[in-house]
Scaffold this motif. Structure first.
Motif, PDB file in Angstrom:
ATOM      1  N   LYS A  99      -6.062   5.455   5.442  1.00  0.00           N
ATOM      2  CA  LYS A  99      -6.885   3.748   5.277  1.00  0.00           C
ATOM      3  C   LYS A  99      -7.479   3.627   5.373  1.00  0.00           C
ATOM      4  CE  LYS A  99      -2.389   3.402   8.565  1.00  0.00           C
ATOM      5  NZ  LYS A  99      -1.467   2.566   9.591  1.00  0.00           N
ATOM      6  N   LEU A 100      -7.857   3.324   4.754  1.00  0.00           N
ATOM      7  CA  LEU A 100      -9.651   2.271   3.875  1.00  0.00           C
ATOM      8  C   LEU A 100      -9.343   0.882   3.422  1.00  0.00           C
ATOM      9  CD1 LEU A 100     -11.086   5.912   2.584  1.00  0.00           C
ATOM     10  CD2 LEU A 100     -11.211   4.456   4.956  1.00  0.00           C
ATOM     11  N   TYR A 101      -8.809   0.292   4.047  1.00  0.00           N
ATOM     12  CA  TYR A 101      -8.961  -1.415   3.518  1.00  0.00           C
ATOM     13  C   TYR A 101      -9.531  -1.467   4.443  1.00  0.00           C
ATOM     14  CZ  TYR A 101      -6.023  -1.104   8.420  1.00  0.00           C
ATOM     15  OH  TYR A 101      -5.716  -1.242   9.585  1.00  0.00           O
ATOM     16  N   GLY A 102     -10.071  -2.658   3.849  1.00  0.00           N
ATOM     17  CA  GLY A 102     -11.089  -4.027   4.358  1.00  0.00           C
ATOM     18  C   GLY A 102     -12.803  -3.547   4.917  1.00  0.00           C
ATOM     19  N   LYS A 122       0.487   8.767   1.639  1.00  0.00           N
ATOM     20  CA  LYS A 122       0.360   7.169   1.689  1.00  0.00           C
ATOM     21  C   LYS A 122      -1.587   6.925   1.711  1.00  0.00           C
ATOM     22  CE  LYS A 122       1.121   3.464   3.054  1.00  0.00           C
ATOM     23  NZ  LYS A 122       2.407   2.685   4.563  1.00  0.00           N
ATOM     24  N   LEU A 123      -1.857   6.227   0.618  1.00  0.00           N
ATOM     25  CA  LEU A 123      -3.141   5.316   0.449  1.00  0.00           C
ATOM     26  C   LEU A 123      -3.454   4.160   0.707  1.00  0.00           C
ATOM     27  CD1 LEU A 123      -6.321   6.857   0.426  1.00  0.00           C
ATOM     28  CD2 LEU A 123      -5.651   7.104  -2.289  1.00  0.00           C
ATOM     29  N   LYS A 143       2.432   9.212  -3.163  1.00  0.00           N
ATOM     30  CA  LYS A 143       4.224   8.795  -2.407  1.00  0.00           C
ATOM     31  C   LYS A 143       3.659   6.963  -2.906  1.00  0.00           C
ATOM     32  CE  LYS A 143       7.052  12.538  -0.879  1.00  0.00           C
ATOM     33  NZ  LYS A 143       7.466  12.994  -0.132  1.00  0.00           N
ATOM     34  N   ILE A 144       2.314   6.550  -2.038  1.00  0.00           N
ATOM     35  CA  ILE A 144       2.375   5.158  -1.590  1.00  0.00           C
ATOM     36  C   ILE A 144       1.145   5.113  -2.263  1.00  0.00           C
ATOM     37  CG2 ILE A 144       3.180   3.495   0.211  1.00  0.00           C
ATOM     38  CD1 ILE A 144       4.964   5.087   0.693  1.00  0.00           C
TER      39      ILE A 144
END
Length: 271
Positions: A99-102, A122-123, A143-144
């Motif tokens: 998770k590298l959001y925001g 999932k990235l 996959k995501i």
């Protein structure tokens, strides 16, 4: 604050030993964690590590995290993927979810280090300033992919607003989230042979000629398209659901609404 101090505080609070724990939550520390020091490599049993909402700039010292499956680094100061590759010469972390959001400041460029995430399934890269999709070679298990709220106009280095460039992950990708971008064209979408879920609300698709390219996705069952000019125009005139579902007969859900087939309605009436 250094990670070593944060881990010491975590141990006092939970009564657990960090080196034995399977899940460690260090998000939103006050003062924030600024550096991933060598103490990170002692978390040999950790499967889920949450480090979001801190001030981390570099991804370092992942040596030793042999069991890590989920890594959360949202809302930090990370600028690139450099650092996930181990100094030993081995490939990037074995995490299945990253998770590298925001990020603050936001990620602007996907550099070649992206291709080292060979085990990632999932990235999450939403809410950054990414403009171009490149360097997907190597992500054989993805996959995501979440890319909502970026500045994407193109899925390749060419200057077109389309899906071109996703070929390397066309066989594995099942879900693609690209809402709130600047996508006008759906060229190249046919490479996503196994895509089941596509969330692309609030983009710039204007005509049916582009929309019907989605019919080349035989597995697509869940589509969110609300907020595109084409959807807004037809929704206001009436008949959006009916028209869209005729062009994509395999859909089971459109814009969050279940698709009821005509034959199903007739069957219920007969019953």
């Amino acid at each position: 604050m250094a990670l070593k101090e944060a881990l010491s505080r975590w141990e006092k609070k939970t009564g657990e030993k960090a080196s034995e724990a399977k899940e460690i939550k260090l998000y939103g520390q006050i003062p924030p964690i600024e550096k991933l020091d060598p103490s990170l490599s002692t978390l040999t049993n950790c499967e889920k590590l949450s480090l979001s909402t801190n001030c981390i700039e570099k991804m370092t010292n992942f040596n030793g995290l042999k069991n890590l499956k989920i890594l959360s680094l949202g809302r930090n100061n990370i600028k690139s993927f450099s650092g996930l590759e181990k100094k030993t010469g081995e490939k990037a972390s074995e995490a299945k979810e990253i998770k590298l959001y925001g990020q603050i400041p936001p990620i602007e460029k996907l550099d070649p280090s992206l291709s080292t995430l060979t085990n990632c399934e999932k990235l999450s890269l939403s809410t950054n300033c990414i403009e171009k999709m490149t360097n997907f070679n190597g992500l054989k298990n993805l996959k995501i992919l979440s890319l909502g709220r970026n500045n994407i106009k193109s899925f390749s280095g060419c200057n077109i607003k389309s899906f071109s460039g996703l070929e390397p992950i066309g066989d594995t990708l099942v879900e693609l989230w690209v809402s709130y971008n600047l996508i006008e064209k759906l060229s190249g979408v046919h490479y996503l042979r196994n895509l089941k879920v596509l969330y692309m609300s609030n983009n710039l698709v204007k005509d049916w000629a582009e929309f019907t390219k989605l019919a080349m996705l035989p597995q697509l069952v869940d589509l969110v398209f609300v907020g595109n000019p084409l959807q807004e125009k037809n929704a206001s005139a009436g008949g959006w659901m009916e028209k869209a579902c005729k062009k994509l007969p395999n859909l089971k859900k459109l814009d969050g609404n279940l698709v009821i087939k005509q034959e199903e309605e007739e069957g219920e009436a007969d019953g």
